[in-house]
Design a protein around this motif. Structure first.
Motif, PDB file in Angstrom:
ATOM      1  N   GLY A  49       0.791  -1.221   0.000  1.00 55.47           N
ATOM      2  CA  GLY A  49       0.000   0.000   0.000  1.00 55.47           C
ATOM      3  C   GLY A  49       0.826   1.274   0.000  1.00 55.47           C
ATOM      4  N   SER A  50       2.106   1.162  -0.305  1.00 54.23           N
ATOM      5  CA  SER A  50       3.019   2.300  -0.232  1.00 54.23           C
ATOM      6  C   SER A  50       3.890   2.387  -1.477  1.00 54.23           C
ATOM      7  N   ASP A  51       4.391   3.589  -1.734  1.00 52.55           N
ATOM      8  CA  ASP A  51       5.486   3.737  -2.687  1.00 52.55           C
ATOM      9  C   ASP A  51       6.747   3.380  -1.923  1.00 52.55           C
ATOM     10  N   VAL A  52       7.482   2.394  -2.411  1.00 52.38           N
ATOM     11  CA  VAL A  52       8.618   1.844  -1.676  1.00 52.38           C
ATOM     12  C   VAL A  52       9.873   1.910  -2.537  1.00 52.38           C
ATOM     13  N   TYR A  53      11.001   2.205  -1.897  1.00 53.03           N
ATOM     14  CA  TYR A  53      12.308   2.129  -2.549  1.00 53.03           C
ATOM     15  C   TYR A  53      13.125   1.067  -1.828  1.00 53.03           C
ATOM     16  N   ILE A  54      13.710   0.151  -2.589  1.00 53.44           N
ATOM     17  CA  ILE A  54      14.564  -0.888  -2.023  1.00 53.44           C
ATOM     18  C   ILE A  54      15.893  -0.863  -2.766  1.00 53.44           C
ATOM     19  N   GLY A  55      16.983  -0.782  -2.023  1.00 53.48           N
ATOM     20  CA  GLY A  55      18.317  -0.848  -2.591  1.00 53.48           C
ATOM     21  C   GLY A  55      19.111  -1.929  -1.878  1.00 53.48           C
ATOM     22  N   ILE A  56      19.962  -2.605  -2.623  1.00 57.16           N
ATOM     23  CA  ILE A  56      20.820  -3.651  -2.057  1.00 57.16           C
ATOM     24  C   ILE A  56      22.222  -3.394  -2.581  1.00 57.16           C
ATOM     25  N   VAL A  66      25.011  -8.326   2.805  1.00 57.30           N
ATOM     26  CA  VAL A  66      24.731  -7.137   2.004  1.00 57.30           C
ATOM     27  C   VAL A  66      24.144  -6.045   2.892  1.00 57.30           C
ATOM     28  N   ARG A  67      24.083  -4.842   2.348  1.00 60.38           N
ATOM     29  CA  ARG A  67      23.390  -3.732   2.999  1.00 60.38           C
ATOM     30  C   ARG A  67      22.045  -3.593   2.298  1.00 60.38           C
ATOM     31  N   LEU A  68      20.976  -3.487   3.084  1.00 60.78           N
ATOM     32  CA  LEU A  68      19.628  -3.327   2.558  1.00 60.78           C
ATOM     33  C   LEU A  68      19.129  -1.931   2.900  1.00 60.78           C
ATOM     34  N   LEU A  69      18.726  -1.188   1.875  1.00 60.28           N
ATOM     35  CA  LEU A  69      18.121   0.129   2.040  1.00 60.28           C
ATOM     36  C   LEU A  69      16.637  -0.021   1.756  1.00 60.28           C
ATOM     37  N   LEU A  70      15.821   0.365   2.700  1.00 63.56           N
ATOM     38  CA  LEU A  70      14.369   0.259   2.543  1.00 63.56           C
ATOM     39  C   LEU A  70      13.775   1.605   2.934  1.00 63.56           C
ATOM     40  N   ASP A  71      13.395   2.395   1.941  1.00 63.78           N
ATOM     41  CA  ASP A  71      13.015   3.786   2.162  1.00 63.78           C
ATOM     42  C   ASP A  71      14.131   4.457   2.957  1.00 63.78           C
TER      43      ASP A  71
END
Length: 161
Positions: A49-56, A66-71
């Motif tokens: 239900g959200s606009d989400v950004y995910i980076g790895i 790994v490093r996980l970026l979540l919003d």
């Protein structure tokens, strides 16, 4: 080496599958090599239900962590074997009442002074967490609101002054 650069890493494929299973549309991460074996993959879209950004990001193609970026949350040292589980726990852990039962966000104080929110995610025998300064109510996304749990303070994640 050039063909290896064009091949999607298994950890990125696992993240894509986890995002798809949680309802992410067109969950294809854009993977690129940065320098000296480092790599980065990211995706942005609707999820929970959200606009989400995910980076790895990883230090090498065969990195075990790994490093996980979540919003605006950052998880350090996530085991590559747990990455899909972390994403699944965050975006699919609701009981029949809609309350979270795995991943949670709670209000805490850092060093007894600074208010913070802590996102904790259990995956198997491992536990991962990320901390941030509490945002204003209007800045919480629906997926974050779904994970907020009562602490000794308000359910919103603010601490008393």
């Amino acid at each position: 080496m050039a063909s290896q650069r064009n091949t999607k890493l298994p950890v990125v494929t696992e993240a894509e599958q986890a995002v798809r299973s949680a309802g992410g549309q067109r969950a294809t991460f854009h993977q690129r090599h940065v320098r000296r074996g480092n790599w980065f993959a990211d995706w942005a879209g609707r999820l929970g239900g959200s606009d989400v950004y995910i980076g790895i990001t990883g230090k090498e193609p065969t990195a075990r962590k790994v490093r996980l970026l979540l919003d605006d949350w950052i998880f350090e040292d996530v085991s590559t074997k747990d990455l899909g589980g972390v994403l699944t726990e965050i975006f699919s852990t609701r009981d029949s009442t809609g309350a979270p039962h795995g991943a949670t966000i709670k209000a805490k104080r850092l060093y007894l002074l600074f208010p913070a929110q802590v996102l904790k995610v259990p995956v198997g025998r491992s536990r991962y967490s990320a901390t941030r300064k509490p945002p204003p109510d209007a800045d919480l996304s629906p997926w974050e609101r779904a994970l907020l749990v009562e602490s000794d303070h308000s359910a919103r994640g603010r601490l008393p002054d």
